[in-house]
Design a protein around this motif. Structure first.
Motif, PDB file in Angstrom:
ATOM      1  N   ARG A  55      23.487   7.107   0.628  1.00  0.00           N
ATOM      2  CA  ARG A  55      23.296   8.465   1.136  1.00  0.00           C
ATOM      3  C   ARG A  55      22.571   8.526   2.482  1.00  0.00           C
ATOM      4  NH1 ARG A  55      19.153  11.328  -2.392  1.00  0.00           N
ATOM      5  NH2 ARG A  55      17.913   9.962  -1.091  1.00  0.00           N
ATOM      6  N   ASP A  56      21.595   7.637   2.699  1.00  0.00           N
ATOM      7  CA  ASP A  56      20.704   7.786   3.853  1.00  0.00           C
ATOM      8  C   ASP A  56      21.027   6.869   5.029  1.00  0.00           C
ATOM      9  OD1 ASP A  56      19.278   9.635   2.296  1.00  0.00           O
ATOM     10  OD2 ASP A  56      17.995   8.075   1.467  1.00  0.00           O
ATOM     11  N   VAL A  57      21.801   5.796   4.811  1.00  0.00           N
ATOM     12  CA  VAL A  57      22.145   4.899   5.916  1.00  0.00           C
ATOM     13  C   VAL A  57      23.500   5.332   6.462  1.00  0.00           C
ATOM     14  CG1 VAL A  57      22.529   2.525   6.627  1.00  0.00           C
ATOM     15  CG2 VAL A  57      20.788   3.035   4.897  1.00  0.00           C
ATOM     16  N   LEU A 105       0.847  -1.192   0.000  1.00  0.00           N
ATOM     17  CA  LEU A 105       0.000   0.000   0.000  1.00  0.00           C
ATOM     18  C   LEU A 105       0.881   1.240   0.000  1.00  0.00           C
ATOM     19  CD1 LEU A 105      -3.323   0.287   1.650  1.00  0.00           C
ATOM     20  CD2 LEU A 105      -1.704   2.098   2.235  1.00  0.00           C
ATOM     21  N   LEU A 106       0.605   2.153  -0.899  1.00  0.00           N
ATOM     22  CA  LEU A 106       1.417   3.364  -0.986  1.00  0.00           C
ATOM     23  C   LEU A 106       0.559   4.547  -0.595  1.00  0.00           C
ATOM     24  CD1 LEU A 106       2.996   2.365  -4.383  1.00  0.00           C
ATOM     25  CD2 LEU A 106       4.061   2.186  -2.143  1.00  0.00           C
ATOM     26  N   PRO A 107       0.862   5.191   0.510  1.00  0.00           N
ATOM     27  CA  PRO A 107      -0.002   6.253   1.033  1.00  0.00           C
ATOM     28  C   PRO A 107      -0.080   7.445   0.090  1.00  0.00           C
ATOM     29  CG  PRO A 107       2.092   6.202   2.217  1.00  0.00           C
ATOM     30  CD  PRO A 107       2.074   5.007   1.314  1.00  0.00           C
ATOM     31  N   PRO A 144      17.352  11.149  12.576  1.00  0.00           N
ATOM     32  CA  PRO A 144      17.927   9.814  12.454  1.00  0.00           C
ATOM     33  C   PRO A 144      16.996   8.801  13.121  1.00  0.00           C
ATOM     34  CG  PRO A 144      18.976  10.968  14.241  1.00  0.00           C
ATOM     35  CD  PRO A 144      18.048  11.948  13.598  1.00  0.00           C
ATOM     36  N   THR A 194      24.782  14.451  12.534  1.00  0.00           N
ATOM     37  CA  THR A 194      23.582  13.872  13.130  1.00  0.00           C
ATOM     38  C   THR A 194      23.884  13.513  14.585  1.00  0.00           C
ATOM     39  OG1 THR A 194      22.954  12.946  11.003  1.00  0.00           O
ATOM     40  CG2 THR A 194      21.981  11.925  12.959  1.00  0.00           C
ATOM     41  N   ARG A 238      31.905   8.333   6.800  1.00  0.00           N
ATOM     42  CA  ARG A 238      31.376   8.871   8.062  1.00  0.00           C
ATOM     43  C   ARG A 238      32.242   8.493   9.262  1.00  0.00           C
ATOM     44  NH1 ARG A 238      27.129   7.058   4.992  1.00  0.00           N
ATOM     45  NH2 ARG A 238      25.760   8.705   4.226  1.00  0.00           N
ATOM     46  N   LYS A 271       5.091  12.489   0.588  1.00  0.00           N
ATOM     47  CA  LYS A 271       5.531  13.653  -0.186  1.00  0.00           C
ATOM     48  C   LYS A 271       6.122  13.270  -1.540  1.00  0.00           C
ATOM     49  CE  LYS A 271       9.991  13.859   2.047  1.00  0.00           C
ATOM     50  NZ  LYS A 271      10.369  13.825   3.418  1.00  0.00           N
ATOM     51  N   GLU A 272       6.680  12.061  -1.661  1.00  0.00           N
ATOM     52  CA  GLU A 272       7.254  11.647  -2.952  1.00  0.00           C
ATOM     53  C   GLU A 272       6.232  10.941  -3.833  1.00  0.00           C
ATOM     54  OE1 GLU A 272      10.745   9.959  -4.121  1.00  0.00           O
ATOM     55  OE2 GLU A 272      12.017  10.761  -2.537  1.00  0.00           O
ATOM     56  N   LEU A 297      29.415   4.199   8.168  1.00  0.00           N
ATOM     57  CA  LEU A 297      29.551   3.741   6.774  1.00  0.00           C
ATOM     58  C   LEU A 297      30.246   4.782   5.909  1.00  0.00           C
ATOM     59  CD1 LEU A 297      26.027   2.137   6.322  1.00  0.00           C
ATOM     60  CD2 LEU A 297      28.186   0.960   6.756  1.00  0.00           C
ATOM     61  N   LYS A 309      15.912   9.873   7.769  1.00  0.00           N
ATOM     62  CA  LYS A 309      14.624   9.757   7.063  1.00  0.00           C
ATOM     63  C   LYS A 309      14.458  10.813   5.975  1.00  0.00           C
ATOM     64  CE  LYS A 309      11.003   9.626   9.657  1.00  0.00           C
ATOM     65  NZ  LYS A 309      10.105   9.825  10.832  1.00  0.00           N
ATOM     66  N   TYR A 310      15.487  11.623   5.759  1.00  0.00           N
ATOM     67  CA  TYR A 310      15.353  12.841   4.964  1.00  0.00           C
ATOM     68  C   TYR A 310      14.583  12.691   3.649  1.00  0.00           C
ATOM     69  CZ  TYR A 310      16.499  17.105   2.515  1.00  0.00           C
ATOM     70  OH  TYR A 310      16.422  18.269   1.804  1.00  0.00           O
ATOM     71  N   SER A 311      14.977  11.712   2.805  1.00  0.00           N
ATOM     72  CA  SER A 311      14.309  11.671   1.494  1.00  0.00           C
ATOM     73  C   SER A 311      13.754  10.295   1.168  1.00  0.00           C
ATOM     74  CB  SER A 311      15.287  12.103   0.414  1.00  0.00           C
ATOM     75  OG  SER A 311      16.385  11.224   0.401  1.00  0.00           O
ATOM     76  N   GLY A 312      13.501   9.495   2.165  1.00  0.00           N
ATOM     77  CA  GLY A 312      12.978   8.166   1.907  1.00  0.00           C
ATOM     78  C   GLY A 312      11.509   8.185   1.480  1.00  0.00           C
ATOM     79  N   THR A 313      11.048   7.015   1.000  1.00  0.00           N
ATOM     80  CA  THR A 313       9.669   6.852   0.549  1.00  0.00           C
ATOM     81  C   THR A 313       8.992   5.819   1.441  1.00  0.00           C
ATOM     82  OG1 THR A 313      10.322   7.333  -1.709  1.00  0.00           O
ATOM     83  CG2 THR A 313       8.251   6.134  -1.418  1.00  0.00           C
ATOM     84  N   GLU A 314       7.871   6.189   2.050  1.00  0.00           N
ATOM     85  CA  GLU A 314       7.159   5.252   2.920  1.00  0.00           C
ATOM     86  C   GLU A 314       6.237   4.344   2.117  1.00  0.00           C
ATOM     87  OE1 GLU A 314       5.121   7.482   5.941  1.00  0.00           O
ATOM     88  OE2 GLU A 314       6.849   8.804   6.202  1.00  0.00           O
ATOM     89  N   ILE A 315       6.276   3.047   2.404  1.00  0.00           N
ATOM     90  CA  ILE A 315       5.325   2.125   1.768  1.00  0.00           C
ATOM     91  C   ILE A 315       4.749   1.205   2.848  1.00  0.00           C
ATOM     92  CG2 ILE A 315       6.500   2.144  -0.464  1.00  0.00           C
ATOM     93  CD1 ILE A 315       7.662  -0.598   0.256  1.00  0.00           C
ATOM     94  N   ILE A 360      11.729   2.966   1.679  1.00  0.00           N
ATOM     95  CA  ILE A 360      12.738   2.748   0.634  1.00  0.00           C
ATOM     96  C   ILE A 360      13.691   3.934   0.700  1.00  0.00           C
ATOM     97  CG2 ILE A 360      13.189   2.388  -1.822  1.00  0.00           C
ATOM     98  CD1 ILE A 360      10.371   1.336  -2.135  1.00  0.00           C
ATOM     99  N   ARG A 409      19.316   1.441  -3.661  1.00  0.00           N
ATOM    100  CA  ARG A 409      18.203   1.559  -2.701  1.00  0.00           C
ATOM    101  C   ARG A 409      18.124   0.356  -1.763  1.00  0.00           C
ATOM    102  NH1 ARG A 409      16.482   3.389  -7.645  1.00  0.00           N
ATOM    103  NH2 ARG A 409      16.048   5.625  -7.727  1.00  0.00           N
TER     104      ARG A 409
END
Lengths: 98, 98, 98, 98, 98, 98, 98
Positions: free
Chosen positions: D89-91, C26-28, D35, E73, E9, C32-33, E6, D69-75, D84, D9
């Motif tokens: 970049r994000d981990v 499910l994709l909310p 974070p 962070t 960092r 924002k993306e 990682l 969490k800056y630019s991730g995508t929630e599913i 995702i 990703r």
């Protein structure tokens, strides 16, 4: 002409309205990128790639071109106006006068 | 056509609404990127990579394409409107007329 | 399908809500993306690296994918809506239908 | 898990507060980069360098990580929330549970 | 320490005011880049260059450093505050305690 | 001159109005890029490419040039004003005094 | 000096007005880039290029230089003020004291 443009720069003489219409090409004054026709007066030796080689410009002295005025620099030589432009970025096309 | 686009640039003739619908493809006027159908009239020799080689464009003269009008330059030749676009960045797809 | 996407672009058919829920994903709508599920209809030949080689896309025709709608272009073919996206940047993951 | 992330990703399951405190690591809710701790559920094959080679990700399935969490995508998959993210970049770090 | 940063960092423990003054170095609170002294607790394996090789960090565990807090962070481990920073971009200098 | 510019930087002495007009070139004060004529007093050894080689500057001591004042730094040496500029980015052309 | 700058960074001691004027060079306080004279106290080992090689800095300990204060970091050591700067980007020229 006593100006030698550096790198990928070119010196261009903008064509007057009457000269432009001969080629059948019309560039609207209202376009946001302000394209214009002109004659190439002098060309630089080209930009240097990251591997150290030079990329010669696609235009040569005498070519009639369509260029974008976006970031050029206006100069006057002996009372005539010219522009110094980046030949790679600002010159869009060569017009073949047929 | 008496215009030779430089680098990765292409000259495109936008298709009129009646011509476009033949392919069954419809591009909404309301889309933010303003996609449009057109015919490729002329293509440049391609952009130069940092290693000095040229990348030929993926489109050729005569192709029907979907393009984004985002940063193109409008010109008029003999009374007809054309656009100069970046073939790598602004042309999205080729439409095969079946 | 009579559209051939160029470079790293792909054509995607967004899945309707009822089709999407089959996979349990499910994709909310509020994210924002704006992620969305879809089916890959056609893929380009891939982007060109600075050393001149092409990178084939990670997705192929028929894959069910999660994509970000951020910068895609909406088109309609024979009355059905599709999107042209960048397969490298906008397609996030492949959903294996089990 | 029936999702295969593409390129660099990764799919991550955020840890609940009670799970997080076991490692003795606390990530303030007020930090501007937000974070968070999570578990890596699936990883892509890595990003492609300009010379054409792939760089495998530094994290693997099952790792407990601190991510931004800056630019991730929630599913949502089967009612559970995941993100995702870009693994490069994000981990930020791997937490070794001792 | 049970955190493995990682890439480029590093994990840094900021020094308290009394510890800092021992080295004779004073970092003004009013400076726009907010430099600070700290001790390196853990380092990543370094960033990957476009040719695929890794660049080891210039700092190692135990070094006393001056760092910029600009984009780090903040995390808490067992009640103590640490920062995760980019060792290439955010760590400015090593302080030799003499 | 007791200043040695670094990298691609050059030191330039702007020409006074009376000196400038000798070449027949006039640079309008109103142009947005503020081009100006000057004499090259000293040049750096050139910028370093990503492959490690240096690119010598296209100008040399004594050249009369057209430059853009956009991001230069003004200095005074023994009461005379000079500018430190980036020779690759800010110097547009060489004027041959005939 | 007990500080070792990292990468392309340098530590510089700004010269007082009376020391500056000895060289005959005057840097206006009103200039937008705020150039200033200083003495190089310590230099890093240089930045790493994308091919993995290091580029040694053009300045060395003891050099008198003109630098731009634009993005430097102010620190105090034993009561004296210093700046940490990027030697490639912020140091414009070497002044030879004659």
């Amino acid at each position: 002409m006593n100006i030698k443009p550096l790198g990928s720069r070119v010196v261009i003489k903008a064509l007057e309205k009457e000269e432009r219409t001969k080629s059948g090409i019309l560039l609207p004054d209202t376009a946001k990128e302000k394209p214009q026709q002109g004659k190439v007066m002098a060309v630089g030796t080209g930009r240097v790639l990251e591997n150290g080689t030079k990329v010669a410009l696609d235009v040569k002295e005498g070519d009639t071109v369509i260029f974008s005025k976006y970031s050029g620099t206006e100069i006057k030589i002996d009372g005539e106006e010219y522009m110094i432009l980046d030949g790679d970025r600002d010159v869009l096309a060569i017009v073949s006068q047929g």
